[in-house]
Design a protein around this motif. Structure first.
Motif, short mmCIF file in Angstrom:
data_model
loop_
_atom_site.label_atom_id
_atom_site.label_comp_id
_atom_site.label_asym_id
_atom_site.label_seq_id
_atom_site.Cartn_x
_atom_site.Cartn_y
_atom_site.Cartn_z
N ASN A 132 0.85 -1.18 0.00
CA ASN A 132 0.00 0.00 0.00
C ASN A 132 0.89 1.24 0.00
O ASN A 132 1.69 1.43 0.93
CB ASN A 132 -0.92 0.00 1.22
N PHE A 133 0.78 2.06 -1.05
CA PHE A 133 1.56 3.30 -1.10
C PHE A 133 0.82 4.38 -0.33
O PHE A 133 -0.34 4.69 -0.62
CB PHE A 133 1.75 3.72 -2.57
N LEU A 134 1.48 4.99 0.66
CA LEU A 134 0.84 5.93 1.56
C LEU A 134 1.25 7.38 1.30
O LEU A 134 0.91 8.27 2.09
CB LEU A 134 1.16 5.56 3.02
N GLY A 135 1.99 7.62 0.23
CA GLY A 135 2.33 8.99 -0.12
C GLY A 135 3.79 9.31 0.08
O GLY A 135 4.64 8.43 0.25
N TRP A 136 4.08 10.62 0.06
CA TRP A 136 5.45 11.11 0.20
C TRP A 136 5.55 11.93 1.48
O TRP A 136 4.71 12.78 1.75
CB TRP A 136 5.83 11.98 -1.00
N GLU A 137 6.59 11.64 2.28
CA GLU A 137 6.80 12.39 3.52
C GLU A 137 8.28 12.70 3.69
O GLU A 137 9.15 11.98 3.17
CB GLU A 137 6.29 11.60 4.74
N SER A 138 8.56 13.74 4.43
CA SER A 138 9.93 14.15 4.69
C SER A 138 10.42 13.55 6.00
O SER A 138 9.73 13.61 7.02
CB SER A 138 10.02 15.68 4.76
N VAL A 139 11.60 12.94 5.96
CA VAL A 139 12.25 12.41 7.16
C VAL A 139 13.65 13.02 7.24
O VAL A 139 14.48 12.79 6.35
CB VAL A 139 12.35 10.86 7.12
N GLU A 140 13.86 13.81 8.26
CA GLU A 140 15.14 14.50 8.45
C GLU A 140 15.56 15.25 7.18
O GLU A 140 16.72 15.22 6.75
CB GLU A 140 16.23 13.51 8.88
N GLY A 141 14.57 15.92 6.57
CA GLY A 141 14.84 16.74 5.41
C GLY A 141 14.95 16.00 4.10
O GLY A 141 15.18 16.61 3.06
N ARG A 142 14.75 14.69 4.10
CA ARG A 142 14.83 13.88 2.88
C ARG A 142 13.43 13.43 2.48
O ARG A 142 12.64 12.98 3.31
CB ARG A 142 15.72 12.65 3.09
N ARG A 143 13.12 13.57 1.19
CA ARG A 143 11.81 13.15 0.68
C ARG A 143 11.77 11.63 0.55
O ARG A 143 12.60 11.04 -0.15
CB ARG A 143 11.56 13.80 -0.68
N CYS A 144 10.81 11.03 1.21
CA CYS A 144 10.75 9.56 1.27
C CYS A 144 9.39 9.05 0.78
O CYS A 144 8.36 9.69 1.00
CB CYS A 144 10.97 9.07 2.70
#
Length: 368
Positions: free
Chosen positions: A150-162
Motif C-alpha cells: 500500500n503506497f501511503l504517499g510522500w513524507e519528509s524524514v530529516e529533510g529527505r523526501r521519502c
C-alpha cells in the motif's frame, strides 16, 4: 544507476502526487539494490530499559547477507553492569532453513545446534543487525501485492523526501483471519539507495517498534562505484504485556537499542558461496574493537575439578550461572519479543545446556 531508474527518480523528484504501484515500486527497489550482491560488516551497540540501568546490555556482531536471503548472524552479548557475562548466539539462514546455537562464557558449546524453518525477518530481534539493514525484506520479496503493498504517499524524514509504503510482515493469506494484523511501514529514501530512514511495526493500530535516526553513508564497491549504506540506527520498543497477557502499546519506548557499523568493516560483493553460510564456531571472525575480547571470553573454558568438593562447587556455579543468564535474557528482551523464534531458541539452549552440564557432573561424581 541505470537510465530507467534515473528517469523514474527524476520524474518522482518533481512530483508531489504521483503514486507508485506495486510493480513500479518493486522494479525500482530491485534496481536500486542490485549493485550489492552480498555484504559483510561488523556492528556494535546496546540496549537500555528506561529507568533500569542494571539491565543495560551491550553487543557486537558480524552480519553477512546474500541477495537470495542467505544470512549469517554471529552476535556476542554481555551485561554492561559487570562486563563479565558473555553470550554468543550464532544463526544461519540458507535455503529456507535456520540453524542456531549459543555459547556461554566458561561453558563453551552447550547443546547440539537447533534447526527450524527459516524465513525473512526471523532474525529481526534485539541485538540483530536486521534492525539496521532491511535487505532481508526488499531483496527477498518476490511479489509486493502478496504482502498487501500500500503506497501511503510522500513524507519528509530529516529533510529527505521519502516514499511511505506499508506491507504485511507475512503473506496476506497467512493472516487473513487475524484482527490485529502485523504491519510494517517504511519511509524509503529512493534517491539514496532505496534504504528506509524510518521503519515502524504495528499490531493492528498499536505501535510495537520503531527504528529511526537511520544514517546513510557512501561506501565504495569493488567495481569502483559507490553506494549508499546504513551505518547507524536507533530502535525503540513500545509494547508490553498487561496482567491479562494482552499486548499493549506505551506512549514512550520502554527499551531503546542502538546500532553502529564499525568503520572500515563493510565488505561488498565477495561472491559468498553456500559453504560460507554454515555453522562454524571456529570461524575466523574480524577482530575489531571489543569483538576480540568477546571471542576470548566465550571460548575460554576453566579446568574442571574432579574431586567431590570441586564437583559440587562446579555444579552449584553452573546452575546459578544458568539461572542468572535466563533471568538476564528475560529481563532485557522487549515484551513483544518474548516468544519470537530466536528468543525461544536462546531460552531452550540455556535450559538444555544447564541440564546437560548438571547430568554430566552428577554422573562423574557418582562414578568417582
Amino acid at each position: 544507476m541505470s537510465p530507467i531508474v534515473f528517469c523514474l527518480l527524476a520524474i518522482l523528484r518533481f512530483s508531489t502526487q504521483d503514486a507508485l504501484d506495486a510493480a513500479q515500486f518493486q522494479r525500482l527497489m530491485v534496481a536500486l539494490h542490485e549493485p550489492i550482491q552480498d555484504v559483510t560488516f561488523v556492528y556494535e551497540g546496546g540496549m537500555d530499559k528506561r529507568g533500569f540501568e542494571e539491565l543495560r546490555t551491550r553487543y557486537q556482531g558480524v552480519y553477512s547477507f546474500r541477495y537470495d536471503g542467505a544470512t549469517l548472524l554471529d552476535v556476542f552479548n554481555y551485561e554492561a553492569s559487570t562486563d563479565k557475562s558473555a553470550i554468543r548466539n550464532v544463526s544461519i539462514l540458507l535455503n529456507g532453513s535456520m540453524t542456531a546455537v549459543s555459547q556461554i562464557r566458561d561453558i563453551g558449546n552447550i547443546v547440539t545446534p537447533q534447526k527450524s524453518r527459516g524465513y525473512p525477518g526471523v532474525l529481526n530481534s534485539s541485538g540483530s543487525a536486521e534492525r539496521l539493514l532491511y535487505f532481508w525484506r526488499f531483496r527477498t520479496l518476490q511479489d509486493m501485492e502478496t504482502y498487501g503493498y500500500n503506497f501511503l504517499g510522500w513524507e519528509s524524514v530529516e529533510g529527505r523526501r521519502c516514499a511511505k509504503v506499508q506491507l504485511f510482515e507475512v503473506p496476506e493469506r497467512a493472516i487473513s483471519k487475524i484482527n490485529d494484523k502485523p504491519i510494517m511501514r517504511f519511509w524509503i529514501d529512493l534517491e539514496r539507495g532505496g534504504h528506509p530512514l524510518k521503519v515502524e511495526f504495528y499490531s493492528g493500530d498499536q505501535l510495537r517498534m520503531r527504528t529511526d535516526a537511520i544514517k546513510l553513508k557512501q561506501l565504495p564497491l569493488p567495481s569502483g562505484e559507490s553506494v549508499w549504506f546504513p551505518v547507524h540506527a536507533e530502535t525503540g520498543s513500545f509494547s508490553y504485556a498487561d496482567g491479562q497477557k494482552t499486548i499493549r502499546s506505551a506512549s514512550e519506548p520502554l527499551y531503546v537499542e542502538t546500532y553502529d557499523v564499525v568503520n572500515g568493516s563493510v565488505v561488498f560483493n565477495q561472491n559468498l558461496k553456500d559453504d560460507y553460510f554454515r555453522l562454524d564456531l571456529d570461524r575466523d571472525l574480524p577482530r575489531v574493537g571489543r569483538l576480540a575480547d568477546f571471542q576470548q571470553d566465550v571460548r575460554y573454558v576453566k579446568p574442571v575439578r574432579t574431586d567431590p568438593a570441586g564437583v559440587k562447587m562446579r555444579l552449584d556455579e553452573q546452575l546459578a550461572e544458568a539461572d542468572r543468564q535466563a533471568a538476564m535474557l528475560e529481563a532485557s528482551a522487549p515484551e513483544r519479543e518474548v516468544w519470537t523464534p530466536t528468543l525461544l531458541i536462546q531460552t531452550a539452549l540455556i535450559a538444555a545446556g544447564a541440564a546437560t552440564i548438571g547430568l554430566a557432573i552428577f554422573w562423574k561424581w557418582k562414578m568417582g
